[in-house]
Design a protein around this motif. Sequence first.
Motif, mmCIF file in Angstrom:
data_model
loop_
_atom_site.group_PDB
_atom_site.id
_atom_site.type_symbol
_atom_site.label_atom_id
_atom_site.label_comp_id
_atom_site.label_asym_id
_atom_site.label_seq_id
_atom_site.Cartn_x
_atom_site.Cartn_y
_atom_site.Cartn_z
ATOM 1 N N MET A 1 0.851 -1.174 0.000
ATOM 2 C CA MET A 1 0.000 0.000 0.000
ATOM 3 C C MET A 1 0.896 1.236 0.000
ATOM 4 O O MET A 1 1.882 1.311 0.700
ATOM 5 C CB MET A 1 -0.898 0.004 1.235
ATOM 6 C CG MET A 1 -1.697 1.261 1.339
ATOM 7 S SD MET A 1 -2.956 1.356 2.636
ATOM 8 C CE MET A 1 -2.317 0.496 4.011
ATOM 9 N N SER B 1 -3.704 0.684 -3.196
ATOM 10 C CA SER B 1 -3.367 -0.672 -2.804
ATOM 11 C C SER B 1 -3.659 -1.619 -3.963
ATOM 12 O O SER B 1 -4.783 -1.679 -4.442
ATOM 13 C CB SER B 1 -4.191 -1.081 -1.581
ATOM 14 O OG SER B 1 -3.884 -2.396 -1.214
ATOM 15 N N VAL B 2 -2.616 -2.299 -4.428
ATOM 16 C CA VAL B 2 -2.766 -3.289 -5.497
ATOM 17 C C VAL B 2 -2.486 -4.645 -4.879
ATOM 18 O O VAL B 2 -1.426 -4.855 -4.283
ATOM 19 C CB VAL B 2 -1.784 -3.004 -6.664
ATOM 20 C CG1 VAL B 2 -1.887 -4.079 -7.718
ATOM 21 C CG2 VAL B 2 -2.041 -1.628 -7.249
ATOM 22 N N GLN B 3 -3.423 -5.565 -5.029
ATOM 23 C CA GLN B 3 -3.266 -6.893 -4.423
ATOM 24 C C GLN B 3 -3.594 -7.980 -5.431
ATOM 25 O O GLN B 3 -4.370 -7.774 -6.352
ATOM 26 C CB GLN B 3 -4.188 -7.027 -3.210
ATOM 27 C CG GLN B 3 -3.881 -6.031 -2.129
ATOM 28 C CD GLN B 3 -4.904 -6.085 -1.003
ATOM 29 O OE1 GLN B 3 -5.947 -6.721 -1.112
ATOM 30 N NE2 GLN B 3 -4.601 -5.400 0.078
ATOM 31 N N GLY B 4 -2.982 -9.100 -5.270
ATOM 32 C CA GLY B 4 -3.316 -10.266 -6.079
ATOM 33 C C GLY B 4 -2.658 -10.313 -7.442
ATOM 34 O O GLY B 4 -3.051 -11.124 -8.276
ATOM 35 N N SER C 1 3.112 -5.885 -7.451
ATOM 36 C CA SER C 1 2.093 -4.983 -6.909
ATOM 37 C C SER C 1 2.714 -3.688 -6.378
ATOM 38 O O SER C 1 2.154 -2.604 -6.570
ATOM 39 C CB SER C 1 1.261 -5.669 -5.833
ATOM 40 O OG SER C 1 2.089 -6.100 -4.773
ATOM 41 N N SER C 2 3.875 -3.771 -5.730
ATOM 42 C CA SER C 2 4.513 -2.568 -5.213
ATOM 43 C C SER C 2 4.908 -1.631 -6.348
ATOM 44 O O SER C 2 4.753 -0.412 -6.251
ATOM 45 C CB SER C 2 5.740 -2.928 -4.376
ATOM 46 O OG SER C 2 6.344 -1.770 -3.869
ATOM 47 N N GLU D 1 1.753 -0.024 -7.641
ATOM 48 C CA GLU D 1 1.313 1.011 -6.710
ATOM 49 C C GLU D 1 2.143 2.284 -6.904
ATOM 50 O O GLU D 1 1.603 3.390 -6.888
ATOM 51 C CB GLU D 1 1.446 0.523 -5.268
ATOM 52 C CG GLU D 1 0.419 -0.518 -4.884
ATOM 53 C CD GLU D 1 0.691 -1.137 -3.522
ATOM 54 O OE1 GLU D 1 -0.211 -1.832 -3.019
ATOM 55 O OE2 GLU D 1 1.791 -0.952 -2.974
#
Length: 162
Positions: free
Chosen positions: A1, A99-102, A106-107, A110
């Motif tokens: 996040m 917040s990018v998930q899955g 992802s970082s 973001e």
Amino acid sequence: MKIWTSEHVFDHPWEIVPAAAMQKYPNPMNPSVVGVDVLDRHIDPSGKLHSHRLLRLPSIVKSLNGSARTKHKTMELKTTNISFTNMTSTILTQEAIDSVQGVSLSSYQEGLMVTKISSNASKGREAMEWVIHKLHAETEELTASVRGSIRTPMAAAAFVEK
């Protein structure tokens, strides 16, 4: 996040900043918004103005940024003149939590989103300044026009009396 925040001081009389916010689109800094439709506008019992607006985007922009899919975004603009003077400034505080998930990286994604958010916020502040300057110019033009029309009848009357 990732969390992004920003503050900007509009060095203009308090009354003009909310007026500019309501007239922000369309503007040259964000050509992807071609118009705004007011769906609902009302003042609640506590005196707050609520405006539900729909930004109109060209079809090509909708297909590129996925706006054709349903997205829910909210902007809340709060303006309060607590000193009841014209000598106040307005501070714009912005915050975004991304917040990018899955998904992989992802970082990194973001980080890309926060960079885009920051860039768009900067364009938004430029657009507000553009609208404020446009409102000032319109006010000066109207004032000059009114002054001219007031002088014209008096000058004509003075000319007739001689």
